[in-house]
Enzyme design. Structure first.
Site, mmCIF file in Angstrom:
data_model
loop_
_atom_site.group_PDB
_atom_site.id
_atom_site.type_symbol
_atom_site.label_atom_id
_atom_site.label_comp_id
_atom_site.label_asym_id
_atom_site.label_seq_id
_atom_site.Cartn_x
_atom_site.Cartn_y
_atom_site.Cartn_z
ATOM 1 N N HIS A 146 -0.484 5.241 7.842
ATOM 2 C CA HIS A 146 -1.700 4.462 7.586
ATOM 3 C C HIS A 146 -1.764 3.369 8.636
ATOM 4 C CE1 HIS A 146 -4.837 2.124 5.828
ATOM 5 N NE2 HIS A 146 -4.037 1.083 5.627
ATOM 6 N N HIS B 168 -4.549 0.658 11.344
ATOM 7 C CA HIS B 168 -5.833 0.003 11.628
ATOM 8 C C HIS B 168 -5.985 -0.105 13.143
ATOM 9 C CE1 HIS B 168 -3.543 -2.003 8.299
ATOM 10 N NE2 HIS B 168 -4.485 -1.412 7.594
ATOM 11 N N HIS C 180 -11.796 -0.429 6.903
ATOM 12 C CA HIS C 180 -10.367 -0.658 6.665
ATOM 13 C C HIS C 180 -9.476 -0.050 7.743
ATOM 14 C CE1 HIS C 180 -6.835 -0.542 3.535
ATOM 15 N NE2 HIS C 180 -6.405 -0.782 4.762
ATOM 16 N N GLU D 136 0.811 -1.228 0.000
ATOM 17 C CA GLU D 136 0.000 0.000 0.000
ATOM 18 C C GLU D 136 0.842 1.274 0.000
ATOM 19 O OE1 GLU D 136 -4.169 -0.745 2.034
ATOM 20 O OE2 GLU D 136 -2.558 -0.979 3.481
#
Length: 270
Positions: free
Chosen positions: A97, A99, A167, A78
């Site tokens: 980024h 989660h 996500h 990613e």
């Protein structure tokens, strides 16, 4: 004294481990920083769990998210998230980024995270949502294509964070330390907001409070204090990354240096 690029690499390795230790990153997720000497490049680790990243894992990428040199290791799938945001936002110098468990309930329910305490204002007034399905249909939810990265960057716009339905989240900063603080405080804010729901309707900060309190985490004394605190917590756990070994000087240069030192000693004896 560390050179600009050496310092950026060492701080990026440390930032990865801090964010992992503070529960923002786990086995997955990644953080990058724009190259200190070339705004058209950025630094990002090879594919590795953030808590284990060392300075030697850090690689250099173009804004097309292509490595500058052919890597011997696997890369994050990613990484286009980083390249596309750096391309779209010239004032962004760090991207994360993740989660994090604190934000995932909001990403799953499609409910906004609102600043509910003073340090939570670091996230700004709102974090817009981006639903990959709306534009690209059924996917495995990984952001791997340039067009997906550009779509995410458009949804982020001029905000400090964007929530990705089902996500995770992507957070940006004007520098690495600001990014780390914003990511951590946004997760703390999400936890407080979720806990407050058990007591009633959470009361978010007023717009003026968000504007004024949003500058707190970027104040020099606060940046120094929080970075030192999170670094100390990481050190206490035994998780500090190793320092980067300086490159060896060429043999000829070392020989010239040795000859010069010998001449200086002879001169002193005279």
């Amino acid at each position: 004294m560390l050179s600009g690029i050496t310092q950026a690499i060492e701080e990026l390795a440390l930032a990865n481990r801090i964010l992992a230790h503070e529960g923002v990153l786990d086995a997955f997720g990644h953080v990058s920083v724009r190259h200190p000497n070339n705004p058209d490049r950025y630094l990002l680790s090879r594919s590795r769990s953030p808590l284990l990243i060392e300075p030697d894992d850090i690689l250099e990428f173009t804004l097309d998210s292509e490595p500058l040199r052919s890597p011997k290791a696997l890369l994050y799938a990613e990484r286009v998230i980083h390249g596309c945001i750096y391309h779209a936002r010239r004032g962004v110098f760090a991207v994360c980024h993740h989660h994090a468990p604190a934000v995932m309930p909001f990403c799953i329910a499609g409910k906004p995270i609102a600043p509910v305490f003073h340090l939570g204002a670091a996230m700004g007034e709102e974090a817009p949502f981006w639903d990959q399905y709306d534009e690209f249909g059924a996917t495995n939810l990984l952001v791997v294509k340039p067009e997906e990265g550009r779509s995410l960057a458009r949804a982020l716009g001029q905000h400090s964070a964007v929530l990705m339905n089902r996500h995770g989240a992507t957070v940006v900063g004007a520098n690495l330390k600001e990014l780390v603080a914003r990511a951590i405080f946004m997760c703390q804010n999400a936890e407080y907001q979720l806990h407050a729901l058990a007591l009633g309707t959470p009361q978010p900060l007023h717009r003026g409070e968000i504007k004024l309190a949003g500058t707190l985490s970027a104040m020099p004394n606060v940046v120094t204090r929080t970075w030192e605190y999170w670094s100390a917590r990481l050190e206490a756990s035994g998780g500090l990354p190793p320092r980067r070994m300086p490159a060896k000087a060429p043999r000829r240069a070392m020989a010239r240096s040795a000859r010069g030192t010998a001449r200086e000693r002879r001169g002193r004896r005279r």
